[in-house]
Scaffold this motif. Sequence first.
Motif, PDB file in Angstrom:
ATOM      1  N   ASP A  61       0.884  -1.247   0.090  1.00 54.10           N
ATOM      2  CA  ASP A  61      -0.134   0.011   0.003  1.00 54.10           C
ATOM      3  C   ASP A  61       1.031   1.237  -0.002  1.00 54.10           C
ATOM      4  OD1 ASP A  61      -2.260  -1.454  -0.065  1.00 54.10           O
ATOM      5  OD2 ASP A  61      -2.597  -1.472   2.035  1.00 54.10           O
ATOM      6  N   HIS A  62       0.501   2.206  -0.579  1.00 53.50           N
ATOM      7  CA  HIS A  62       1.377   3.446  -1.102  1.00 53.50           C
ATOM      8  C   HIS A  62       0.612   4.684  -1.295  1.00 53.50           C
ATOM      9  CE1 HIS A  62       0.348   1.603  -5.020  1.00 53.50           C
ATOM     10  NE2 HIS A  62       0.534   2.746  -5.352  1.00 53.50           N
ATOM     11  N   GLU A  63       1.151   5.623  -1.346  1.00 52.70           N
ATOM     12  CA  GLU A  63       0.625   6.786  -1.701  1.00 52.70           C
ATOM     13  C   GLU A  63       1.204   7.397  -3.224  1.00 52.70           C
ATOM     14  OE1 GLU A  63       0.476  11.632  -0.538  1.00 52.70           O
ATOM     15  OE2 GLU A  63       1.245  10.333   1.046  1.00 52.70           O
ATOM     16  N   LEU A  64       0.483   7.758  -4.205  1.00 54.57           N
ATOM     17  CA  LEU A  64       1.119   7.773  -5.571  1.00 54.57           C
ATOM     18  C   LEU A  64       0.690   9.411  -5.790  1.00 54.57           C
ATOM     19  CD1 LEU A  64       2.135   6.812  -8.172  1.00 54.57           C
ATOM     20  CD2 LEU A  64      -0.246   6.744  -8.772  1.00 54.57           C
ATOM     21  N   ARG A  65       2.002   9.948  -6.150  1.00 51.25           N
ATOM     22  CA  ARG A  65       1.831  11.176  -6.624  1.00 51.25           C
ATOM     23  C   ARG A  65       2.676  11.466  -7.949  1.00 51.25           C
ATOM     24  NH1 ARG A  65       3.375  12.288  -1.000  1.00 51.25           N
ATOM     25  NH2 ARG A  65       5.538  12.448  -1.537  1.00 51.25           N
ATOM     26  N   TRP A  66       1.842  11.554  -8.975  1.00 50.32           N
ATOM     27  CA  TRP A  66       2.212  11.659 -10.328  1.00 50.32           C
ATOM     28  C   TRP A  66       1.574  12.718 -11.273  1.00 50.32           C
ATOM     29  CZ3 TRP A  66       0.489   7.212 -13.795  1.00 50.32           C
ATOM     30  CH2 TRP A  66      -1.000   7.067 -13.593  1.00 50.32           C
ATOM     31  N   ARG A  67       2.348  13.192 -12.188  1.00 44.77           N
ATOM     32  CA  ARG A  67       1.616  13.999 -13.338  1.00 44.77           C
ATOM     33  C   ARG A  67       2.560  13.811 -14.620  1.00 44.77           C
ATOM     34  NH1 ARG A  67       4.254  19.847 -12.410  1.00 44.77           N
ATOM     35  NH2 ARG A  67       6.147  19.282 -11.419  1.00 44.77           N
ATOM     36  N   ASP A  68       1.759  14.555 -15.337  1.00 49.21           N
ATOM     37  CA  ASP A  68       2.153  14.640 -16.963  1.00 49.21           C
ATOM     38  C   ASP A  68       3.088  15.939 -17.176  1.00 49.21           C
ATOM     39  OD1 ASP A  68       2.816  14.670 -19.606  1.00 49.21           O
ATOM     40  OD2 ASP A  68       0.699  14.956 -20.298  1.00 49.21           O
ATOM     41  N   ARG A  69       4.436  15.833 -17.291  1.00 47.61           N
ATOM     42  CA  ARG A  69       5.120  17.018 -17.436  1.00 47.61           C
ATOM     43  C   ARG A  69       5.457  17.315 -19.079  1.00 47.61           C
ATOM     44  NH1 ARG A  69       9.838  16.838 -13.211  1.00 47.61           N
ATOM     45  NH2 ARG A  69      10.134  18.854 -13.985  1.00 47.61           N
ATOM     46  N   GLY A  70       5.064  16.556 -19.761  1.00 50.32           N
ATOM     47  CA  GLY A  70       5.408  16.670 -21.159  1.00 50.32           C
ATOM     48  C   GLY A  70       4.494  17.888 -21.932  1.00 50.32           C
ATOM     49  N   THR A  71       5.005  18.267 -23.032  1.00 49.38           N
ATOM     50  CA  THR A  71       4.323  19.123 -24.074  1.00 49.38           C
ATOM     51  C   THR A  71       4.253  18.729 -25.408  1.00 49.38           C
ATOM     52  OG1 THR A  71       6.206  20.339 -24.104  1.00 49.38           O
ATOM     53  CG2 THR A  71       4.707  21.334 -22.568  1.00 49.38           C
ATOM     54  N   GLY A  72       3.401  19.271 -26.120  1.00 47.47           N
ATOM     55  CA  GLY A  72       3.337  18.614 -27.677  1.00 47.47           C
ATOM     56  C   GLY A  72       3.375  17.269 -27.688  1.00 47.47           C
ATOM     57  N   ARG A  73       4.007  16.651 -28.667  1.00 47.54           N
ATOM     58  CA  ARG A  73       4.078  15.431 -28.848  1.00 47.54           C
ATOM     59  C   ARG A  73       4.769  14.616 -27.723  1.00 47.54           C
ATOM     60  NH1 ARG A  73       4.436  14.898 -35.192  1.00 47.54           N
ATOM     61  NH2 ARG A  73       3.379  16.765 -35.753  1.00 47.54           N
ATOM     62  N   GLU A  74       5.520  15.067 -26.856  1.00 48.01           N
ATOM     63  CA  GLU A  74       6.268  14.269 -25.559  1.00 48.01           C
ATOM     64  C   GLU A  74       5.208  14.186 -24.764  1.00 48.01           C
ATOM     65  OE1 GLU A  74       9.807  16.644 -24.917  1.00 48.01           O
ATOM     66  OE2 GLU A  74      10.517  16.369 -26.998  1.00 48.01           O
ATOM     67  N   VAL A  75       5.323  13.081 -24.107  1.00 49.12           N
ATOM     68  CA  VAL A  75       4.692  12.836 -22.528  1.00 49.12           C
ATOM     69  C   VAL A  75       5.454  12.309 -21.849  1.00 49.12           C
ATOM     70  CG1 VAL A  75       2.757  11.410 -21.578  1.00 49.12           C
ATOM     71  CG2 VAL A  75       2.564  12.073 -24.099  1.00 49.12           C
ATOM     72  N   GLU A  76       5.560  12.868 -20.780  1.00 48.05           N
ATOM     73  CA  GLU A  76       6.555  12.571 -19.730  1.00 48.05           C
ATOM     74  C   GLU A  76       5.860  12.639 -18.453  1.00 48.05           C
ATOM     75  OE1 GLU A  76       9.978  15.035 -19.358  1.00 48.05           O
ATOM     76  OE2 GLU A  76      10.666  14.296 -17.402  1.00 48.05           O
ATOM     77  N   VAL A  77       5.835  11.289 -18.066  1.00 47.11           N
ATOM     78  CA  VAL A  77       5.054  11.171 -16.794  1.00 47.11           C
ATOM     79  C   VAL A  77       5.958  10.953 -15.828  1.00 47.11           C
ATOM     80  CG1 VAL A  77       3.220   9.812 -15.584  1.00 47.11           C
ATOM     81  CG2 VAL A  77       3.129  10.078 -18.110  1.00 47.11           C
ATOM     82  N   THR A  78       6.094  11.839 -14.775  1.00 46.82           N
ATOM     83  CA  THR A  78       6.962  11.591 -13.610  1.00 46.82           C
ATOM     84  C   THR A  78       6.157  11.378 -12.220  1.00 46.82           C
ATOM     85  OG1 THR A  78       7.119  13.715 -13.209  1.00 46.82           O
ATOM     86  CG2 THR A  78       8.872  12.912 -14.520  1.00 46.82           C
ATOM     87  N   GLY A  79       6.609  10.691 -11.272  1.00 47.18           N
ATOM     88  CA  GLY A  79       5.955  10.380 -10.193  1.00 47.18           C
ATOM     89  C   GLY A  79       6.651   9.861  -9.121  1.00 47.18           C
ATOM     90  N   LEU A  80       6.244   9.502  -7.897  1.00 45.34           N
ATOM     91  CA  LEU A  80       6.574   9.270  -6.588  1.00 45.34           C
ATOM     92  C   LEU A  80       5.779   8.379  -6.082  1.00 45.34           C
ATOM     93  CD1 LEU A  80       9.361  10.042  -5.066  1.00 45.34           C
ATOM     94  CD2 LEU A  80       7.718  11.096  -3.561  1.00 45.34           C
ATOM     95  N   VAL A  81       6.263   7.109  -5.621  1.00 42.48           N
ATOM     96  CA  VAL A  81       5.545   6.080  -4.892  1.00 42.48           C
ATOM     97  C   VAL A  81       5.869   6.135  -3.451  1.00 42.48           C
ATOM     98  CG1 VAL A  81       4.812   3.967  -4.511  1.00 42.48           C
ATOM     99  CG2 VAL A  81       4.933   4.699  -6.832  1.00 42.48           C
ATOM    100  N   HIS A  82       5.001   6.683  -2.491  1.00 39.81           N
ATOM    101  CA  HIS A  82       5.661   6.644  -1.081  1.00 39.81           C
ATOM    102  C   HIS A  82       4.976   5.623  -0.415  1.00 39.81           C
ATOM    103  CE1 HIS A  82       6.882   8.421   2.477  1.00 39.81           C
ATOM    104  NE2 HIS A  82       5.564   8.496   3.176  1.00 39.81           N
TER     105      HIS A  82
END
Lengths: 178, 405
Positions: free
Chosen positions: B35-56
Amino acid sequence: MGPEDGRVTARAAWYRGLASTALLGAFLILPALSVASEALALLLVVVGVAAGAGLRASADPWLRGVAPVGPLVAIGGLAVSVPPGAVSELLLGVAVVLFLVWLADDPRRLARGALRAVPTVAIAGLVTVLAWGSAVVLPPTAAPLGVAAALLLAVVALVSLLIARPELIAAEEEAAAS
Amino acid sequence: MAALALRDPVPLFAALPLLAAPLAAAVASLGHSADHELRWRDRGTGREVEVTGLVHPDREADADDLVVTFERPAQLYEAAPPEVVHEDGDVSFRLRWGASEPTVANVAPPEVTWIDPTGLAERRATRTQDPLVVERFPPELLRLGRARLEHTLALPGETPSRRIGPSGEFFGLREASPTEPPRRINWRATARVGRLLANEFEVDRTGDVLLIVDARPTSLGHAIDERLLGVSRAAAYGVADAFLHQKARVGYARFGEFLEAVPLSGGRAQRLRLREAVHRTVLSPIAGPAERCAVSARRFFPSGVTTLLFTSLADETSFDLVPHLRRRGFPVAVLSPSPLQAMPRTPRLAEDVEPLAERLQRLERRTRVARAWQDAPVIDWQDYWSLEGLVSLLQRPRWGRRTGA
């Protein structure tokens, strides 16, 4: 898609190398005891361990999954070729415990897996040592063997429980303090 | 078995740790959790998709043995392998994907599992997390809010827009530009301050827009239909988002075998409703008759509402939708994603014949678009990353009335 841990530090490599070397070392002693051709047993060990290590470094998840088969086949071959005896039984048991240590040091996961696997490996090692001790020390009659088996199971169950629920010990201490 | 067959106790000692280890691992795993807390978001722009996040993880001690795996949506491609780093009791990750065309994709939360270091026992996370929505639209949609929409409300002017413009309710003062028309200058304020000040107004916006996505199967085949529908869905959601931002009311309908509609409304709740509806829009296995679409649309939406129809115009049935909708009082514009862009680029003919075949395909497409133009303005959407044609069409004043709807 699997995870890729980008950090493989020098320390991590050292730990992983230690586990593989220990496995190979333990396996290499066994051919000396084998009744079969020593060269054949040696070949079996080297090929089994090398295949296991190689497959574990593979990028294909399926190949990584079958990596333990190599060392297992090697140890199976050695087990049937080693003559019965207290030393060979102990060495074989220790070699399999070291195989578990090697299994815990997966290069795709965070380093020092062997240290984190201590509870699991310790229980398996304890079972082996108790079984070997019972076989060597106790007289070979049916009654003590039954007692030894019962004791073995009880100790293993108790140790497993304490490892899984460490708060039980703390609760007892608290009760004693109050 | 070998020990019994050979009457040799040695294999038993080899088997004993192997038999005890799974039991030991299962028992030792009882105190652990994924069990965890998930903090993530999409930081990409245009055609790039960059999903970064943290599993605590809930228990810091479990972080080292958490294995995090990701499921990439089919609309996105992998630009680089995922990076997962265990650090300070957390697991951080970075996923680099790309979108080859406009898309609205739900990224499922990563699967987090606690796995015993020996790999013999595992525990899955029991808490569920919300998916991450990745939205990629052509950038022109940002300018779409300036388009004039047909009013269908009885009392226009009830909903002020966020846009500042030359007419509407007074909003404030600003420095006048050198080319400012005299009627926009606030002469009293200018006299008081001593420099030219102009009035700004809050544009009234009560226009409505209806987006209809044609989700019927065509002769192009399932794979191409799916791809075209994906592009249409993304465009529909992007257009809806742009108009909702301007406080316009937006309705949405998906036509497959039957019409499924989200009635006209505005605001954040409508944005969520539309997002859900867009995600639920899948290719229908059966094509419903075009008249059914128009009749059903009239039950949900008032006549005269500006209508955007997303269809590939690949089949005869696609052409029937426009006249039926117009007959029921909907001024329609067609945004037609070109199937030529979605077709696989594998040459099937001889080298010298292939260019000729491509040219014929282009001609056939032009003929289809020209035929559809007889009933309504059509945007032949060839470059999926540009909606310049749609934006300029909608910004033309009263285009819907000129088409005779």
